[in-house]
Design a protein around this motif. Structure first.
Motif, PDB file in Angstrom:
ATOM      1  N   TYR A  20       0.808  -1.226   0.000  1.00 32.76           N
ATOM      2  CA  TYR A  20       0.000   0.000   0.000  1.00 32.76           C
ATOM      3  C   TYR A  20       0.841   1.276   0.000  1.00 32.76           C
ATOM      4  CZ  TYR A  20      -3.291  -3.564   1.312  1.00 32.76           C
ATOM      5  OH  TYR A  20      -4.032  -4.710   1.332  1.00 32.76           O
ATOM      6  N   PHE A  21       2.084   1.175   0.428  1.00 36.92           N
ATOM      7  CA  PHE A  21       2.986   2.326   0.410  1.00 36.92           C
ATOM      8  C   PHE A  21       4.418   1.817   0.279  1.00 36.92           C
ATOM      9  CE2 PHE A  21       1.768   1.497   4.842  1.00 36.92           C
ATOM     10  CZ  PHE A  21       2.981   1.129   5.395  1.00 36.92           C
ATOM     11  N   PRO A  22       5.313   2.639  -0.285  1.00 39.91           N
ATOM     12  CA  PRO A  22       6.708   2.190  -0.434  1.00 39.91           C
ATOM     13  C   PRO A  22       7.402   2.127   0.926  1.00 39.91           C
ATOM     14  CG  PRO A  22       6.516   4.484  -1.086  1.00 39.91           C
ATOM     15  CD  PRO A  22       5.118   3.990  -0.805  1.00 39.91           C
ATOM     16  N   LYS A  23       8.438   1.328   0.988  1.00 41.09           N
ATOM     17  CA  LYS A  23       9.197   1.181   2.233  1.00 41.09           C
ATOM     18  C   LYS A  23       9.606   2.538   2.798  1.00 41.09           C
ATOM     19  CE  LYS A  23      13.177  -0.742   1.651  1.00 41.09           C
ATOM     20  NZ  LYS A  23      14.297  -1.694   1.504  1.00 41.09           N
ATOM     21  N   ALA A  24       9.953   3.456   1.942  1.00 36.02           N
ATOM     22  CA  ALA A  24      10.382   4.788   2.381  1.00 36.02           C
ATOM     23  C   ALA A  24       9.292   5.533   3.152  1.00 36.02           C
ATOM     24  CB  ALA A  24      10.807   5.622   1.176  1.00 36.02           C
ATOM     25  N   MET A  25       8.051   5.168   2.927  1.00 38.58           N
ATOM     26  CA  MET A  25       6.923   5.843   3.581  1.00 38.58           C
ATOM     27  C   MET A  25       6.408   5.066   4.794  1.00 38.58           C
ATOM     28  SD  MET A  25       6.596   8.689   2.027  1.00 38.58           S
ATOM     29  CE  MET A  25       4.995   9.310   2.525  1.00 38.58           C
ATOM     30  N   THR A  26       7.143   4.055   5.227  1.00 38.08           N
ATOM     31  CA  THR A  26       6.762   3.304   6.425  1.00 38.08           C
ATOM     32  C   THR A  26       6.681   4.268   7.599  1.00 38.08           C
ATOM     33  OG1 THR A  26       7.898   1.329   5.611  1.00 38.08           O
ATOM     34  CG2 THR A  26       7.437   1.414   7.968  1.00 38.08           C
ATOM     35  N   PRO A  27       5.535   4.314   8.293  1.00 35.94           N
ATOM     36  CA  PRO A  27       5.400   5.269   9.399  1.00 35.94           C
ATOM     37  C   PRO A  27       6.174   4.845  10.645  1.00 35.94           C
ATOM     38  CG  PRO A  27       3.351   4.042   9.068  1.00 35.94           C
ATOM     39  CD  PRO A  27       4.310   3.585   8.021  1.00 35.94           C
ATOM     40  N   ILE A  28       6.910   5.794  11.195  1.00 38.01           N
ATOM     41  CA  ILE A  28       7.624   5.610  12.462  1.00 38.01           C
ATOM     42  C   ILE A  28       7.301   6.832  13.316  1.00 38.01           C
ATOM     43  CG2 ILE A  28       9.861   5.376  13.595  1.00 38.01           C
ATOM     44  CD1 ILE A  28      10.916   4.187  10.974  1.00 38.01           C
ATOM     45  N   ASN A  29       6.602   6.618  14.424  1.00 35.72           N
ATOM     46  CA  ASN A  29       6.187   7.725  15.296  1.00 35.72           C
ATOM     47  C   ASN A  29       5.456   8.822  14.534  1.00 35.72           C
ATOM     48  OD1 ASN A  29       6.978   6.686  17.747  1.00 35.72           O
ATOM     49  ND2 ASN A  29       9.001   7.632  17.677  1.00 35.72           N
ATOM     50  N   GLY A  30       4.613   8.430  13.613  1.00 34.25           N
ATOM     51  CA  GLY A  30       3.775   9.394  12.903  1.00 34.25           C
ATOM     52  C   GLY A  30       4.406  10.066  11.695  1.00 34.25           C
ATOM     53  N   LYS A  31       5.660   9.728  11.388  1.00 30.26           N
ATOM     54  CA  LYS A  31       6.335  10.311  10.218  1.00 30.26           C
ATOM     55  C   LYS A  31       6.874   9.179   9.351  1.00 30.26           C
ATOM     56  CE  LYS A  31       8.312  14.073  12.857  1.00 30.26           C
ATOM     57  NZ  LYS A  31       9.591  14.621  13.275  1.00 30.26           N
ATOM     58  N   PRO A  32       6.955   9.410   8.046  1.00 27.13           N
ATOM     59  CA  PRO A  32       7.538   8.378   7.186  1.00 27.13           C
ATOM     60  C   PRO A  32       9.040   8.243   7.426  1.00 27.13           C
ATOM     61  CG  PRO A  32       6.738  10.234   5.867  1.00 27.13           C
ATOM     62  CD  PRO A  32       6.438  10.538   7.288  1.00 27.13           C
ATOM     63  N   LEU A  33       9.521   7.035   7.256  1.00 21.97           N
ATOM     64  CA  LEU A  33      10.942   6.721   7.407  1.00 21.97           C
ATOM     65  C   LEU A  33      11.826   7.721   6.667  1.00 21.97           C
ATOM     66  CD1 LEU A  33      13.320   4.746   8.057  1.00 21.97           C
ATOM     67  CD2 LEU A  33      12.633   3.468   6.027  1.00 21.97           C
ATOM     68  N   ILE A  34      11.496   8.014   5.430  1.00 21.72           N
ATOM     69  CA  ILE A  34      12.331   8.895   4.610  1.00 21.72           C
ATOM     70  C   ILE A  34      12.428  10.308   5.203  1.00 21.72           C
ATOM     71  CG2 ILE A  34      10.505   9.629   3.015  1.00 21.72           C
ATOM     72  CD1 ILE A  34      12.708   9.428   0.781  1.00 21.72           C
ATOM     73  N   ASP A  35      11.407  10.735   5.926  1.00 16.21           N
ATOM     74  CA  ASP A  35      11.441  12.076   6.502  1.00 16.21           C
ATOM     75  C   ASP A  35      12.558  12.206   7.540  1.00 16.21           C
ATOM     76  OD1 ASP A  35      10.269  14.683   6.380  1.00 16.21           O
ATOM     77  OD2 ASP A  35       9.488  14.341   8.394  1.00 16.21           O
ATOM     78  N   TYR A  36      12.800  11.151   8.299  1.00 17.36           N
ATOM     79  CA  TYR A  36      13.906  11.175   9.265  1.00 17.36           C
ATOM     80  C   TYR A  36      15.244  11.296   8.528  1.00 17.36           C
ATOM     81  CZ  TYR A  36      10.591   9.768  12.857  1.00 17.36           C
ATOM     82  OH  TYR A  36       9.538   9.747  13.739  1.00 17.36           O
ATOM     83  N   VAL A  37      15.382  10.574   7.436  1.00 16.30           N
ATOM     84  CA  VAL A  37      16.624  10.613   6.654  1.00 16.30           C
ATOM     85  C   VAL A  37      16.823  12.000   6.046  1.00 16.30           C
ATOM     86  CG1 VAL A  37      17.835   9.654   4.644  1.00 16.30           C
ATOM     87  CG2 VAL A  37      16.559   8.130   6.177  1.00 16.30           C
ATOM     88  N   VAL A  38      15.785  12.532   5.411  1.00 14.25           N
ATOM     89  CA  VAL A  38      15.886  13.850   4.765  1.00 14.25           C
ATOM     90  C   VAL A  38      16.200  14.930   5.796  1.00 14.25           C
ATOM     91  CG1 VAL A  38      14.574  15.647   3.548  1.00 14.25           C
ATOM     92  CG2 VAL A  38      14.469  13.276   2.762  1.00 14.25           C
ATOM     93  N   ARG A  39      15.513  14.924   6.920  1.00 16.41           N
ATOM     94  CA  ARG A  39      15.781  15.934   7.965  1.00 16.41           C
ATOM     95  C   ARG A  39      17.214  15.837   8.476  1.00 16.41           C
ATOM     96  NH1 ARG A  39      11.115  18.244  10.619  1.00 16.41           N
ATOM     97  NH2 ARG A  39       9.226  17.491   9.621  1.00 16.41           N
ATOM     98  N   TYR A  40      17.698  14.603   8.645  1.00 16.18           N
ATOM     99  CA  TYR A  40      19.061  14.410   9.123  1.00 16.18           C
ATOM    100  C   TYR A  40      20.067  14.942   8.109  1.00 16.18           C
ATOM    101  CZ  TYR A  40      23.216  12.277  11.056  1.00 16.18           C
ATOM    102  OH  TYR A  40      24.470  12.089  11.569  1.00 16.18           O
ATOM    103  N   LEU A  41      19.887  14.600   6.846  1.00 18.67           N
ATOM    104  CA  LEU A  41      20.820  15.064   5.814  1.00 18.67           C
ATOM    105  C   LEU A  41      20.787  16.581   5.676  1.00 18.67           C
ATOM    106  CD1 LEU A  41      20.332  12.305   3.090  1.00 18.67           C
ATOM    107  CD2 LEU A  41      22.204  12.531   4.737  1.00 18.67           C
TER     108      LEU A  41
END
Length: 143
Positions: A20-41
């Protein structure tokens, strides 16, 4: 410096969720996985642009919809030919770069990229080739 995030994996180990959604959009604490990566970078001042490679014609379109038209994020269609194929596919985007950072979207860790970059520059002077052993890349010094 540009950072390249590879987010085009099929997410087969994440099924049934990744149907239903790509791995990158897996929710973790209400945000997609990729959002943590993008914010960190984005927290590193020397990273001027983030390129996200995914299958935007499929479920990866959700990534593009999530970010919309954010400044300094570019979306490129996955080449469907693996990591090497994707890097060849975006070589014109990296043409004027002396260095770039490659990040796999499911690597959720806080590496000290500043220290890693400094160590690399001090020890390898931009002269190395990448060898692959058991799926991991490492740099070998060329003399």
């Amino acid at each position: 410096m540009k950072a390249v995030i590879l987010a085009g994996g099929k997410g087969t180990r994440g099924k049934p969720y990744t149907e239903y959604f790509p791995k990158a959009m897996t929710p973790i604490n209400g945000k997609p996985l990729i959002d943590y990566v993008v914010r960190y970078l984005k927290s590193f001042k020397f990273i001027k642009e983030i390129i996200i490679i995914s299958d935007y014609t499929g479920l990866g379109g959700q990534i593009k919809n999530y970010y919309g038209n954010q400044k300094n994020i570019k979306f490129i269609q996955d080449s469907q030919s693996g990591t090497g194929g994707d890097l060849l596919h975006i070589q014109k985007e990296l043409k004027n770069e002396s260095e770039f950072l490659l990040w796999f979207v499911d690597n959720l860790c806080a590496l000290d990229i500043t220290k890693m970059r400094k160590t690399f520059k001090e020890n390898y002077h931009g002269n190395c080739k990448i060898e692959t052993v058991h799926g991991f890349g490492y740099c070998i010094r060329k003399y």
